[in-house]
Scaffold this motif. Structure first.
Motif, PDB file in Angstrom:
ATOM      1  N   LYS B 128      -9.422  -1.279   9.699  1.00  0.00           N
ATOM      2  CA  LYS B 128      -9.896  -2.276  10.632  1.00  0.00           C
ATOM      3  C   LYS B 128     -11.511  -1.898  11.248  1.00  0.00           C
ATOM      4  O   LYS B 128     -12.139  -2.696  11.355  1.00  0.00           O
ATOM      5  N   TYR B 131     -13.942  -2.434   8.567  1.00  0.00           N
ATOM      6  CA  TYR B 131     -14.033  -3.937   8.473  1.00  0.00           C
ATOM      7  C   TYR B 131     -14.941  -4.509   9.552  1.00  0.00           C
ATOM      8  O   TYR B 131     -16.003  -5.235   9.445  1.00  0.00           O
ATOM      9  N   LYS B 132     -14.677  -3.937  10.699  1.00  0.00           N
ATOM     10  CA  LYS B 132     -15.391  -4.414  11.922  1.00  0.00           C
ATOM     11  C   LYS B 132     -16.955  -4.077  11.892  1.00  0.00           C
ATOM     12  O   LYS B 132     -17.913  -4.763  12.200  1.00  0.00           O
ATOM     13  N   SER B 135     -18.671  -6.125   9.296  1.00  0.00           N
ATOM     14  CA  SER B 135     -18.586  -7.718   9.771  1.00  0.00           C
ATOM     15  C   SER B 135     -19.668  -7.874  10.554  1.00  0.00           C
ATOM     16  O   SER B 135     -20.287  -8.929  10.788  1.00  0.00           O
ATOM     17  N   ARG B 136     -20.305  -6.765  11.364  1.00  0.00           N
ATOM     18  CA  ARG B 136     -21.375  -6.932  12.317  1.00  0.00           C
ATOM     19  C   ARG B 136     -22.663  -6.748  11.716  1.00  0.00           C
ATOM     20  O   ARG B 136     -23.587  -6.817  12.520  1.00  0.00           O
ATOM     21  N   LYS B 137     -23.005  -6.045  10.239  1.00  0.00           N
ATOM     22  CA  LYS B 137     -23.974  -5.989   9.875  1.00  0.00           C
ATOM     23  C   LYS B 137     -24.703  -7.146   9.511  1.00  0.00           C
ATOM     24  O   LYS B 137     -24.071  -8.084   8.943  1.00  0.00           O
ATOM     25  N   PRO B 138     -26.126  -7.426   9.829  1.00  0.00           N
ATOM     26  CA  PRO B 138     -26.893  -8.431   9.232  1.00  0.00           C
ATOM     27  C   PRO B 138     -26.658  -8.636   8.073  1.00  0.00           C
ATOM     28  O   PRO B 138     -26.572  -7.782   7.009  1.00  0.00           O
ATOM     29  N   ALA B 146     -20.554 -10.697   1.937  1.00  0.00           N
ATOM     30  CA  ALA B 146     -20.632  -9.882   3.091  1.00  0.00           C
ATOM     31  C   ALA B 146     -20.138  -8.708   3.037  1.00  0.00           C
ATOM     32  O   ALA B 146     -20.142  -7.861   4.002  1.00  0.00           O
ATOM     33  N   LEU B 148     -17.332  -7.480   2.555  1.00  0.00           N
ATOM     34  CA  LEU B 148     -15.910  -7.322   3.154  1.00  0.00           C
ATOM     35  C   LEU B 148     -14.707  -7.453   2.196  1.00  0.00           C
ATOM     36  O   LEU B 148     -13.759  -7.109   2.786  1.00  0.00           O
ATOM     37  N   ASP B 152     -11.072  -6.095   2.975  1.00  0.00           N
ATOM     38  CA  ASP B 152      -9.923  -7.313   3.361  1.00  0.00           C
ATOM     39  C   ASP B 152      -8.879  -7.041   2.541  1.00  0.00           C
ATOM     40  O   ASP B 152      -7.771  -7.129   2.966  1.00  0.00           O
ATOM     41  N   ARG B 155      -6.687  -4.043   3.750  1.00  0.00           N
ATOM     42  CA  ARG B 155      -6.059  -4.162   4.807  1.00  0.00           C
ATOM     43  C   ARG B 155      -4.803  -5.075   4.495  1.00  0.00           C
ATOM     44  O   ARG B 155      -3.818  -4.990   5.251  1.00  0.00           O
TER      45      ARG B 155
END
Lengths: 124, 181
Positions: B128, B131-132, B135-138, B146, B148, B152, B155
């Motif tokens: 997690k 993942y977070k 997911s915050r990367k530009p 992305a 991810l 994902d 997970r």
């Protein structure tokens, strides 16, 4: 400012943004061929709109499934709205999900974790 | 394909308890139509909606990874020879298993295996966190994903991601990925 409406397809959601009412709806499933291309007009519209939005803005999301690239786009949409919220504008999110689908609830909760604006999660 | 070869192929597929197997060039419409078929089939099995969505979403991530990778090599002017990936959904006991295979350039192998080894070593909380962070990367300009998808899938999986990388020639490896739900 013009409203933004993109009809749903089997793999992309309905986008229905009404600027005067401050009501922004995204509904359906999201796994388009290229998520970043699909959401580009959404980002463009929001960037312009959030300079002078309606007194209260509500983002109504009813997305039952998103692939990971759509999740990234939704995070970016929520960040834009969260920025407006932090600048003192009245912005909130209502996330609708089907109570039979636990995954949709998990996903909504993860989105809510990363923003500070009011975020309601509603079962249907 | 000769009749006896077709028979052997069909026998191999049915032994694996496969719901669906597709091999060929992936297009978005193929991914979408197969996805619908998978969902219809699982709905008839009367399994929980969340389990259906797990199988469907891991299938979409794998199929889109194969397609996006292939498309990106074409954009770079280095189309992959024998442009065909494979995606398979089967059942192993009580678990659904979603697998895919495709050719990857030899230069991409170290990064890919490092990423998979990292994910295999993480527990749910660690996955997690990764993942977070991702997911915050530009978004990278021109990227179709992305970054991810693998995280994902890890997970959602009920055991660490299984993968293999086998050299086909000097330039390409065959990458296979197996996700148990």
């Amino acid at each position: 400012m013009d409203s933004l409406r993109i009809e749903a397809t089997s793999c992309s959601p309905l986008i229905d943004f009404d600027p005067a009412a401050g009501l922004l709806r995204i509904e359906g499933e999201s796994y388009p061929e290229n998520s970043f291309d699909f959401y580009a007009p959404v980002f463009g519209w929001l960037e312009e709109y959030l300079k002078a939005p309606a007194p209260a803005v509500v983002l109504d999301i009813g997305l039952s499934y998103l692939n990971t690239s759509s999740i990234k786009c939704m995070i970016d949409v929520l960040e834009m709205l969260d920025g407006a919220h932090q600048n003192g504008q009245t912005v909130s999110v209502r996330w609708h999900y089907d109570r039979d689908n636990d995954r949709a609830l998990d996903m909504a909760e993860e989105f809510a974790e990363d923003v500070s604006l009011p975020f309601e999660i509603l079962a249907h | 394909m000769k009749g006896n070869e077709l028979f052997n192929l069909q026998e191999l597929l049915s032994r694996q308890k496969l719901l669906i197997c597709f091999s060929g060039p992936f297009s978005h419409s193929v991914i979408e139509e197969l996805g619908k078929a998978v969902r219809n089939h699982l709905e008839n099995e009367r399994i929980e909606k969340s389990a259906i969505m797990d199988v469907f979403s891991v299938y979409v991530e794998q199929a889109q990874n194969v397609r996006n990778y292939t498309a990106s090599r074409e954009t770079l002017g280095r189309p992959i020879p024998a442009n065909s990936g494979i995606v398979v959904i089967g059942k192993d006991g009580d678990h659904y298993v979603v697998s895919s295979g495709n050719l990857v350039e030899a230069d991409d192998v170290p990064g890919l295996s490092a990423m998979l080894e990292k994910l295999r070593g993480l527990d749910k909380a660690g996955l997690k966190a990764v993942y977070k962070e991702q997911s915050r990367k530009p978004r990278e300009p021109g990227a179709s994903g992305a970054g991810l998808g693998l995280i994902d899938m890890a997970r959602k999986a009920t055991r660490p991601l299984e993968y293999s990388l086998r050299a086909v020639d000097d330039a390409y490896f065959f990458f296979s990925l197996e996700v148990q739900l």
